[in-house]
Design a protein around this motif. Structure first.
Motif, PDB file in Angstrom:
ATOM      1  N   ALA A 260       0.836  -1.209   0.000  1.00  0.00           N
ATOM      2  CA  ALA A 260       0.000   0.000   0.000  1.00  0.00           C
ATOM      3  C   ALA A 260       0.870   1.258   0.000  1.00  0.00           C
ATOM      4  O   ALA A 260       0.561   2.234  -0.701  1.00  0.00           O
ATOM      5  N   LEU A 261       1.940   1.241   0.764  1.00  0.00           N
ATOM      6  CA  LEU A 261       2.839   2.400   0.788  1.00  0.00           C
ATOM      7  C   LEU A 261       3.514   2.598  -0.567  1.00  0.00           C
ATOM      8  O   LEU A 261       3.724   3.729  -1.019  1.00  0.00           O
ATOM      9  N   GLU A 262       3.840   1.484  -1.232  1.00  0.00           N
ATOM     10  CA  GLU A 262       4.409   1.594  -2.582  1.00  0.00           C
ATOM     11  C   GLU A 262       3.396   2.225  -3.535  1.00  0.00           C
ATOM     12  O   GLU A 262       3.739   3.123  -4.324  1.00  0.00           O
ATOM     13  N   MET A 263       2.134   1.782  -3.459  1.00  0.00           N
ATOM     14  CA  MET A 263       1.094   2.341  -4.319  1.00  0.00           C
ATOM     15  C   MET A 263       0.887   3.827  -4.030  1.00  0.00           C
ATOM     16  O   MET A 263       0.491   4.596  -4.911  1.00  0.00           O
ATOM     17  N   ASP A 264       1.162   4.216  -2.810  1.00  0.00           N
ATOM     18  CA  ASP A 264       1.039   5.619  -2.410  1.00  0.00           C
ATOM     19  C   ASP A 264       2.247   6.448  -2.839  1.00  0.00           C
ATOM     20  O   ASP A 264       2.282   7.657  -2.629  1.00  0.00           O
ATOM     21  N   GLY A 265       3.251   5.780  -3.421  1.00  0.00           N
ATOM     22  CA  GLY A 265       4.448   6.495  -3.866  1.00  0.00           C
ATOM     23  C   GLY A 265       5.418   6.822  -2.755  1.00  0.00           C
ATOM     24  O   GLY A 265       6.281   7.703  -2.904  1.00  0.00           O
ATOM     25  N   ALA A 266       5.311   6.104  -1.627  1.00  0.00           N
ATOM     26  CA  ALA A 266       6.134   6.436  -0.460  1.00  0.00           C
ATOM     27  C   ALA A 266       7.620   6.205  -0.695  1.00  0.00           C
ATOM     28  O   ALA A 266       8.456   6.826  -0.033  1.00  0.00           O
ATOM     29  N   PHE A 267       7.960   5.305  -1.605  1.00  0.00           N
ATOM     30  CA  PHE A 267       9.370   4.990  -1.830  1.00  0.00           C
ATOM     31  C   PHE A 267       9.908   5.584  -3.128  1.00  0.00           C
ATOM     32  O   PHE A 267      10.990   5.207  -3.596  1.00  0.00           O
ATOM     33  N   ASN A 268       9.147   6.487  -3.719  1.00  0.00           N
ATOM     34  CA  ASN A 268       9.641   7.240  -4.869  1.00  0.00           C
ATOM     35  C   ASN A 268      10.335   8.493  -4.338  1.00  0.00           C
ATOM     36  O   ASN A 268       9.681   9.410  -3.852  1.00  0.00           O
ATOM     37  N   ILE A 269      11.630   8.511  -4.376  1.00  0.00           N
ATOM     38  CA  ILE A 269      12.375   9.615  -3.752  1.00  0.00           C
ATOM     39  C   ILE A 269      13.423  10.172  -4.711  1.00  0.00           C
ATOM     40  O   ILE A 269      13.921   9.477  -5.599  1.00  0.00           O
ATOM     41  N   THR A 270      13.722  11.434  -4.505  1.00  0.00           N
ATOM     42  CA  THR A 270      14.803  12.101  -5.243  1.00  0.00           C
ATOM     43  C   THR A 270      15.953  12.342  -4.271  1.00  0.00           C
ATOM     44  O   THR A 270      15.764  12.924  -3.202  1.00  0.00           O
TER      45      THR A 270
END
Length: 440
Positions: A260-270
């Motif tokens: 769910a956190l992945e779907m929320d974009g939680a691990f998309n980081i710059t």
């Protein structure tokens, strides 16, 4: 607990529990203890209110209940059936001037929890037997044996039938509190978790067993489960638990959480690297030919497949699979390397209030491999030398930032958890804890 965990074996994929709880006899005893003052307050309000005029009586009733004191208030488990509520209430009644009757109202009620058509749990009264007994009278002290009052105007004033109809309200967890069990709880601003009861509770000698299915919403939309729940089991408890409650969470629960956190974009980081085009060109010479000026080097990481959590005896491991685009920022981001990043992180689990606190205790392993390149072949060892320290530090910080607020555990409103012990086993986590009523 073995009964609880057997409930987690899926009957079919759409309705499979992945967590649950056992409310023990000790927990029921605590709920009765904290409900006793509440019950006395409710009964005092009901019983001491002025009675409505009764047209069947030739003269207005002159009974006056002076004191209401709950002497006993207990809640016990009836295996395979439900719960038994036993209440003894001492009453001081003045039926005429200068006389006082001491009476005892006893209530014996059987309760159980049902699931209503809306899918919420409801506390239901199966049977209720009230008795009203005169203990002593100031005018009749010579009577040594108590007598039972039946059909008198005292009975009419006390209205035991009404008390039985609302007997569940004497407890501190009426139906609105049970409904709060399935309320949506926030994890991030756009991600929520709900614990949905799948069936009516079961009653065993170990306690009241509730099976739950976790559902997650991202931006208001329920997300599909990444994988089907896998059955898990553990050794049967040899002794009764001293804790009020034991919560159990499967490995599937944690994998679903991170999905769910992945779907929320939680691990998309710059990630801003300490490198620049000039310093990177010293190691990868072709990079310099792509840019006319010295620009900062930036990594943009996104997940390339679903995270996975593995529970082993004594430890929880998170596996993340990312792709990092490496490039430079001028007016737009220009990528020249694509790197696969495989991360193994050790998770630390604890409980604060009613939240499970999950943090990355340590990054145990990070592997970097080249996925695509505009600057020719680059060895994995060189990629790790250039980027691994930055990725390790920033990724650990990102996981902890995402989860810093914790994940709400299943709970009912006004109660928190204390004396918590989190134990990680192969395929599941156990959380024995005590209940504590929050001060108003």
């Amino acid at each position: 607990l073995s009964i609880l965990l057997s409930l987690l074996i899926p009957a079919h994929t759409a309705r499979s529990p992945d967590c649950g709880g056992v409310l023990t006899p000790t927990g029921l005893k605590y709920l009765a203890e904290v409900s006793k003052p509440h019950a006395e307050s409710v009964l005092r309000q009901d019983l001491m209110a002025p009675p409505a005029p009764d047209p069947s009586l030739p003269f207005p009733s002159r009974n006056q209940i002076n004191t209401v004191k709950v002497d006993e208030f207990s809640l016990t488990l009836i295996p395979n059936t439900g719960m038994r509520l036993s209440i003894d209430v001492d009453l001081s009644i003045t039926p005429a001037p200068l006389t006082t009757k001491e009476m005892q109202l006893s209530i014996l009620a059987d309760l159980h929890v049902e699931m209503n058509p809306e899918g919420n749990l409801e506390l239901v009264t199966s049977t209720c037997k009230p008795t009203l007994e005169e203990l002593q009278s100031t005018e009749e002290m010579d009577r040594s044996a108590p007598c039972t009052s039946s059909g008198s105007d005292v009975d009419k004033q006390i209205n035991v039938e009404k008390i039985c109809l609302e007997v569940s309200k004497l407890l501190l967890f009426p139906n609105e509190r049970l409904m709060s069990l399935a309320a949506p709880f926030p994890i991030t601003p756009s991600c929520q978790v709900r614990y949905v009861p799948l069936a009516t509770p079961m009653y065993s000698e170990q306690g009241i067993i509730i099976s739950l299915q976790t559902t997650f919403q991202v931006a208001g939309t329920a997300i599909p489960l990444p994988v089907s729940p896998v059955p898990f089991s553990m050794p049967e408890a040899t002794t009764s638990s001293p804790s009020h409650l034991t919560l159990a969470f499967s490995e599937h629960f944690y994998t679903s959480l991170f999905f769910a956190l992945e779907m929320d974009g939680a691990f998309n980081i710059t990630i801003l690297s300490s490198l620049t085009i000039a310093t990177l060109s010293e190691k990868i010479t072709q990079v310099g030919s792509l840019f006319q000026e010295d620009l900062p080097v930036v990594l943009q990481a996104t997940t390339r497949s679903s995270p996975h959590v593995v529970l082993e005896e004594g430890k929880a491991i998170l596996k993340l699979f990312l792709t990092a685009q490496i490039g430079a920022v001028s007016s737009v981001f220009q990528s020249f390397l694509s790197v696969n990043v495989d991360v193994t992180a050790r998770l630390h689990l604890s409980v604060s209030n009613t939240r499970m606190i999950i943090s990355a205790a340590a990054i145990e392993d990070i592997g970097l491999s080249l996925a695509a390149s505009d600057v020719g072949p680059v060895l994995a060892a060189l990629l790790e030398e250039l980027f691994l320290p930055t990725i390790r530090e920033e990724l650990s910080a990102q996981i902890n930032e995402v989860l810093r607020g914790g994940v709400y555990l299943p709970h009912i409103v006004s109660f928190t958890y204390t004396d918590v012990n989190v134990t990680i086993h192969k395929d599941y986590v156990l959380i024995p804890c005590n209940l504590q009523l929050e001060a108003r």
